[in-house]
Design an enzyme around this catalytic site. Structure first.
Site, PDB file in Angstrom:
ATOM      1  N   GLN A 203     -15.425  20.566  19.066  1.00 25.22           N
ATOM      2  CA  GLN A 203     -14.991  20.770  17.720  1.00 25.22           C
ATOM      3  C   GLN A 203     -16.246  20.513  16.757  1.00 25.22           C
ATOM      4  O   GLN A 203     -16.178  20.435  15.560  1.00 25.22           O
ATOM      5  CB  GLN A 203     -14.057  19.414  17.460  1.00 25.22           C
ATOM      6  CG  GLN A 203     -14.611  18.230  17.546  1.00 25.22           C
ATOM      7  CD  GLN A 203     -13.448  17.257  17.335  1.00 25.22           C
ATOM      8  OE1 GLN A 203     -12.519  16.992  18.125  1.00 25.22           O
ATOM      9  NE2 GLN A 203     -13.451  16.289  16.097  1.00 25.22           N
TER      10      GLN A 203
ATOM     11  N   HIS B 242      -9.549   3.184  12.681  1.00 26.30           N
ATOM     12  CA  HIS B 242      -8.881   3.273  13.971  1.00 26.30           C
ATOM     13  C   HIS B 242      -7.941   2.076  14.558  1.00 26.30           C
ATOM     14  O   HIS B 242      -6.880   2.202  15.038  1.00 26.30           O
ATOM     15  CB  HIS B 242     -10.073   3.273  14.851  1.00 26.30           C
ATOM     16  CG  HIS B 242     -10.812   4.428  14.741  1.00 26.30           C
ATOM     17  ND1 HIS B 242     -12.296   4.375  14.302  1.00 26.30           N
ATOM     18  CD2 HIS B 242     -10.828   5.764  14.957  1.00 26.30           C
ATOM     19  CE1 HIS B 242     -12.912   5.381  14.153  1.00 26.30           C
ATOM     20  NE2 HIS B 242     -12.358   6.310  14.662  1.00 26.30           N
TER      21      HIS B 242
ATOM     22  N   MET C 268     -12.884   9.658  18.446  1.00 25.57           N
ATOM     23  CA  MET C 268     -14.063  10.004  19.003  1.00 25.57           C
ATOM     24  C   MET C 268     -15.034   8.761  19.295  1.00 25.57           C
ATOM     25  O   MET C 268     -16.199   8.937  19.433  1.00 25.57           O
ATOM     26  CB  MET C 268     -14.873  10.883  18.159  1.00 25.57           C
ATOM     27  CG  MET C 268     -14.180  12.360  18.074  1.00 25.57           C
ATOM     28  SD  MET C 268     -15.100  13.612  17.501  1.00 25.57           S
ATOM     29  CE  MET C 268     -15.657  13.155  16.062  1.00 25.57           C
ATOM     30  N   GLY C 269     -14.357   7.368  19.183  1.00 25.50           N
ATOM     31  CA  GLY C 269     -15.144   6.101  19.322  1.00 25.50           C
ATOM     32  C   GLY C 269     -15.848   5.783  18.049  1.00 25.50           C
ATOM     33  O   GLY C 269     -15.405   6.270  16.860  1.00 25.50           O
TER      34      GLY C 269
ATOM     35  N   LYS D  17      -6.766   9.973   6.480  1.00 25.77           N
ATOM     36  CA  LYS D  17      -8.259  10.374   6.321  1.00 25.77           C
ATOM     37  C   LYS D  17      -8.505  11.757   6.482  1.00 25.77           C
ATOM     38  O   LYS D  17      -9.251  12.450   5.724  1.00 25.77           O
ATOM     39  CB  LYS D  17      -8.987   9.419   7.007  1.00 25.77           C
ATOM     40  CG  LYS D  17     -10.492   9.734   7.176  1.00 25.77           C
ATOM     41  CD  LYS D  17     -11.383   9.511   6.000  1.00 25.77           C
ATOM     42  CE  LYS D  17     -12.769   9.790   6.262  1.00 25.77           C
ATOM     43  NZ  LYS D  17     -13.185  10.772   7.086  1.00 25.77           N
ATOM     44  N   ASP D  18      -8.093  12.390   7.752  1.00 33.22           N
ATOM     45  CA  ASP D  18      -8.317  13.781   8.125  1.00 33.22           C
ATOM     46  C   ASP D  18      -7.246  14.439   8.008  1.00 33.22           C
ATOM     47  O   ASP D  18      -6.260  14.757   8.670  1.00 33.22           O
ATOM     48  CB  ASP D  18      -8.764  13.855   9.591  1.00 33.22           C
ATOM     49  CG  ASP D  18     -10.151  12.902   9.842  1.00 33.22           C
ATOM     50  OD1 ASP D  18     -11.447  13.347   9.424  1.00 33.22           O
ATOM     51  OD2 ASP D  18      -9.900  11.764  10.254  1.00 33.22           O
TER      52      ASP D  18
ATOM     53  N   GLN E 147      -6.551  18.125   9.475  1.00 35.32           N
ATOM     54  CA  GLN E 147      -6.413  17.815  10.915  1.00 35.32           C
ATOM     55  C   GLN E 147      -4.962  17.152  11.320  1.00 35.32           C
ATOM     56  O   GLN E 147      -4.127  17.757  12.240  1.00 35.32           O
ATOM     57  CB  GLN E 147      -7.461  16.620  11.382  1.00 35.32           C
ATOM     58  CG  GLN E 147      -7.144  16.258  12.816  1.00 35.32           C
ATOM     59  CD  GLN E 147      -8.382  15.624  13.531  1.00 35.32           C
ATOM     60  OE1 GLN E 147      -9.346  15.862  13.419  1.00 35.32           O
ATOM     61  NE2 GLN E 147      -8.046  14.050  13.193  1.00 35.32           N
TER      62      GLN E 147
HETATM   63  P1  AMP Z   1     -12.314   9.928  14.620  1.00 32.23           P
HETATM   64  O1  AMP Z   1     -12.737   9.109  15.732  1.00 32.23           O
HETATM   65  O2  AMP Z   1     -13.177   9.879  13.420  1.00 32.23           O
HETATM   66  O3  AMP Z   1     -11.864  11.370  15.303  1.00 32.23           O
HETATM   67  O4  AMP Z   1     -10.738   9.594  14.169  1.00 32.23           O
HETATM   68  C1  AMP Z   1      -9.819   9.369  15.034  1.00 32.23           C
HETATM   69  C2  AMP Z   1      -8.571   9.088  14.219  1.00 32.23           C
HETATM   70  O5  AMP Z   1      -8.710   7.927  13.323  1.00 32.23           O
HETATM   71  C3  AMP Z   1      -7.967  10.420  13.511  1.00 32.23           C
HETATM   72  O6  AMP Z   1      -6.732  10.162  13.328  1.00 32.23           O
HETATM   73  C4  AMP Z   1      -8.545   9.876  11.983  1.00 32.23           C
HETATM   74  O7  AMP Z   1      -8.032  10.421  11.041  1.00 32.23           O
HETATM   75  C5  AMP Z   1      -8.327   8.252  12.074  1.00 32.23           C
HETATM   76  N1  AMP Z   1      -9.097   7.777  11.019  1.00 32.23           N
HETATM   77  C6  AMP Z   1     -10.444   7.771  10.804  1.00 32.23           C
HETATM   78  N2  AMP Z   1     -10.873   7.185   9.696  1.00 32.23           N
HETATM   79  C7  AMP Z   1      -9.843   6.476   9.173  1.00 32.23           C
HETATM   80  C8  AMP Z   1      -9.452   5.678   8.070  1.00 32.23           C
HETATM   81  N3  AMP Z   1     -10.437   5.242   7.298  1.00 32.23           N
HETATM   82  N4  AMP Z   1      -8.200   5.251   8.055  1.00 32.23           N
HETATM   83  C9  AMP Z   1      -7.289   5.546   8.738  1.00 32.23           C
HETATM   84  N5  AMP Z   1      -7.514   6.389   9.722  1.00 32.23           N
HETATM   85  C10 AMP Z   1      -8.909   6.901   9.944  1.00 32.23           C
END
Ligand code: AMP
Length: 282
Positions: free
Chosen positions: A61, A37, A30-31, A149-150, A153
């Site tokens: 979501q 990331h 989601m940027g 982290k998620d 998900q």
């Molecule tokens: P998001 O942009 O928050 O939707 O996350 C995009 C992807 O990055 C998802 O697969 C998250 O689980 C992963 N992600 C977010 N935070 C972390 C982190 N601290 N370490 C590893 N992966 C992450």
């Protein structure tokens, strides 16, 4: 690096790459990209010919009282982070590109999506599963990368890929943390300095439980109680849930065995944070 906004164009480019036999690694985000990331993008770059990073703040979501409108969108900075980590294509569509007028098909992943985050955030995983299915269809990944982290998900997506027979491999990579243990998250930007310091108790509670498990504790209740006590010492925290669950089914257990996930969701001030740890119990 190319930025693609149109769904049609993305589908065309991805199909062309696949016809040339290229391995495509896709990292949905989601940027507001951070080192978590970037670690996924770098991993994708190692084993694929082309890395596509999707940047899309998915309205489907977010609940009505959640932070969709104020979610950070530092697009120019994101382009720099993605390029430096090895992305070749950024797919960043507008909402009406993915969900045109009259859109009505959604994906519902069943039991895995109902507990924990799914229970507190009604419709959240339907939104996640739907957008990820659309993004997979448009970007044609051979490999897709998600963060531990998620964790729920990631499990929901593994289930989705399996149930729909999608021809790709899902990789779930370790959580990248700040020096104080706080899991990196785009939402950490909402924390004040004081809240950020207090948020360190989340990881402390997880590692406390892991240490007690390694020392032989196998009962969930005392582990959860000691985590709860530790978190409550930080005055600005409010626990949403703490759970010790089977790492595959996400069902809670009273006695630990095999592979466990310790899950938590805690508010620190007004900001809701989630974190988890996987533990193998021999
Ligand atoms: P998001 O942009 O928050 O939707 O996350 C995009 C992807 O990055 C998802 O697969 C998250 O689980 C992963 N992600 C977010 N935070 C972390 C982190 N601290 N370490 C590893 N992966 C992450």
């Amino acid at each position: 690096m190319t930025v693609i906004r149109s769904a049609k164009q993305m589908a065309l480019v991805a199909r062309r790459l696949r016809a040339q036999g290229k391995a495509i690694g896709v990292v949905p985000t989601m940027g507001a990209l951070h080192e978590g990331h970037a670690s996924l993008i770098r991993a994708a770059a190692v084993r694929n010919d082309v890395v596509i990073v999707t940047i899309f703040v998915n309205p489907l979501q977010f609940g009505p009282s959640e932070d969709f409108a104020r979610y950070p969108r530092p697009f120019t900075r994101d382009l720099r982070v993605a390029r430096a980590a090895g992305a070749a294509i950024i797919f960043s569509p507008d909402a009406h590109e993915l969900y045109p007028e009259g859109f009505q098909t959604t994906i519902d992943v069943g039991a895995l999506a109902r507990r924990w985050e799914g229970q507190r955030r009604s419709g959240h995983f339907r939104g996640v599963a739907t957008v990820v299915t659309l993004l997979f269809e448009l970007t044609q990944p051979t490999h897709a990368y998600f963060g531990q982290k998620d964790y729920q998900q990631a499990r929901v997506i593994q289930q989705l890929v399996r149930d729909l027979h999608l021809p790709l491999t899902v990789h779930v990579l370790p959580t990248v943390r700040e020096p104080n243990g706080l899991a990196m998250s785009s939402r950490n930007a909402y924390l004040s300095a004081q809240e950020r310091a207090q948020a360190a108790v989340l990881y402390q509670a997880l590692t406390l439980a892991r240490a007690r498990i390694r020392a032989g504790e196998r009962r969930a209740q005392p582990l959860l109680a000691s985590m709860r006590r530790l978190i409550r010492r930080a005055p600005q925290t409010r626990i949403d849930y703490l759970a010790i669950v089977d790492a595959v089914t996400l069902e809670p257990v009273s006695r630990l065995r095999r592979r466990m996930a310790i899950l938590l969701a805690v508010r620190v001030g007004p900001t809701r944070l989630i974190d988890n740890l996987l533990v193998d119990v021999s």
